[in-house]
Design a protein around this motif. Structure first.
Motif, PDB file in Angstrom:
ATOM      1  N   GLU A 226       0.769  -1.236   0.039  1.00 11.47           N
ATOM      2  CA  GLU A 226      -0.020   0.099   0.225  1.00 11.47           C
ATOM      3  C   GLU A 226       0.897   1.203   0.149  1.00 11.47           C
ATOM      4  N   GLU A 227       0.589   2.168  -1.105  1.00 15.10           N
ATOM      5  CA  GLU A 227       1.430   3.420  -0.926  1.00 15.10           C
ATOM      6  C   GLU A 227       0.333   4.457  -1.338  1.00 15.10           C
ATOM      7  N   THR A 228       0.785   5.754  -0.898  1.00 17.15           N
ATOM      8  CA  THR A 228      -0.107   7.017  -1.222  1.00 17.15           C
ATOM      9  C   THR A 228       0.693   7.824  -2.224  1.00 17.15           C
TER      10      THR A 228
ATOM     11  N   ILE B  79      -3.660  -4.317  -8.832  1.00 15.41           N
ATOM     12  CA  ILE B  79      -3.568  -3.239  -8.199  1.00 15.41           C
ATOM     13  C   ILE B  79      -4.763  -2.652  -8.281  1.00 15.41           C
ATOM     14  N   CYS B  80      -5.247  -1.777  -7.159  1.00 15.81           N
ATOM     15  CA  CYS B  80      -6.452  -1.042  -7.177  1.00 15.81           C
ATOM     16  C   CYS B  80      -6.387   0.114  -6.167  1.00 15.81           C
TER      17      CYS B  80
ATOM     18  N   SER C  86      -9.367  10.959  -2.974  1.00 13.37           N
ATOM     19  CA  SER C  86      -9.742  12.394  -2.576  1.00 13.37           C
ATOM     20  C   SER C  86      -9.322  13.421  -3.553  1.00 13.37           C
ATOM     21  N   ASN C  87      -9.519  14.596  -3.525  1.00 17.20           N
ATOM     22  CA  ASN C  87      -8.904  15.650  -4.295  1.00 17.20           C
ATOM     23  C   ASN C  87      -7.633  15.733  -4.159  1.00 17.20           C
ATOM     24  N   SER C  88      -6.825  15.424  -3.406  1.00 18.25           N
ATOM     25  CA  SER C  88      -5.606  15.825  -2.936  1.00 18.25           C
ATOM     26  C   SER C  88      -4.619  14.646  -3.277  1.00 18.25           C
ATOM     27  N   ALA C  89      -5.184  13.387  -3.094  1.00 13.27           N
ATOM     28  CA  ALA C  89      -4.270  12.154  -2.948  1.00 13.27           C
ATOM     29  C   ALA C  89      -4.873  10.952  -3.401  1.00 13.27           C
ATOM     30  N   VAL C  90      -4.438   9.909  -3.640  1.00 13.75           N
ATOM     31  CA  VAL C  90      -5.009   8.521  -3.997  1.00 13.75           C
ATOM     32  C   VAL C  90      -4.260   7.400  -3.049  1.00 13.75           C
ATOM     33  N   THR C  91      -4.643   6.431  -2.605  1.00 10.62           N
ATOM     34  CA  THR C  91      -3.898   5.317  -1.959  1.00 10.62           C
ATOM     35  C   THR C  91      -3.963   4.258  -2.722  1.00 10.62           C
TER      36      THR C  91
ATOM     37  N   VAL D 107       4.649   1.774 -10.058  1.00  7.14           N
ATOM     38  CA  VAL D 107       3.370   1.779 -10.553  1.00  7.14           C
ATOM     39  C   VAL D 107       3.337   3.113 -11.177  1.00  7.14           C
ATOM     40  N   HIS D 108       2.831   2.989 -12.375  1.00 11.49           N
ATOM     41  CA  HIS D 108       2.533   4.351 -13.097  1.00 11.49           C
ATOM     42  C   HIS D 108       1.014   4.708 -13.085  1.00 11.49           C
ATOM     43  N   LEU D 109       0.982   6.160 -12.792  1.00  7.27           N
ATOM     44  CA  LEU D 109      -0.356   6.673 -12.653  1.00  7.27           C
ATOM     45  C   LEU D 109      -0.725   7.736 -13.539  1.00  7.27           C
ATOM     46  N   GLN D 110      -2.000   7.833 -13.900  1.00  9.93           N
ATOM     47  CA  GLN D 110      -2.369   8.835 -15.007  1.00  9.93           C
ATOM     48  C   GLN D 110      -3.604   9.468 -14.152  1.00  9.93           C
TER      49      GLN D 110
END
Length: 100
Positions: A42-44, A70-71, A76-81, A92-95
């Motif tokens: 788990e990472e943020t 991965i899920c 939230s408006n400022s971050a994703v866990t 992990v790549h995020l868009q």
């Protein structure tokens, strides 16, 4: 003998007397990021942009050791866990795309 037919109206350019300055607006904000997992599940990821509502996040794993699912578990408006099905080491790549 072949010949070319040309429409004269297509070649005529009409310019207005006064040119207007272009006005730009931001249609959609977007960012990309890399989240490093180091033997964790788990990472943020904290967003660089500020969003009015929760954005759409696309997540994908990269690398030969990334044989996990991965899920996102908290958005939230400022971050994703981001959570994985098992502990692994990789990236992990995020868009992140703003919803309209």
């Amino acid at each position: 003998m072949p010949y070319i037919i040309r429409n004269k109206n297509q070649w005529r350019k009409v310019y207005p007397g006064v040119r207007r300055k272009p006005v730009y607006e931001v249609l959609q904000r977007m960012e990309v990021g890399i989240l490093m997992f180091d033997n964790s599940d788990e990472e943020t990821f904290t967003f660089n942009n500020s969003y009015d509502i929760e954005p759409t996040v696309t997540i994908s794993t990269v690398g030969p050791d990334a044989n996990v699912s991965i899920c996102s578990i908290n958005l939230s408006n400022s971050a994703v866990t981001v959570s994985s099905s098992a502990k692994f080491t990789g990236e992990v790549h995020l868009q992140v795309v703003e919803r309209m």
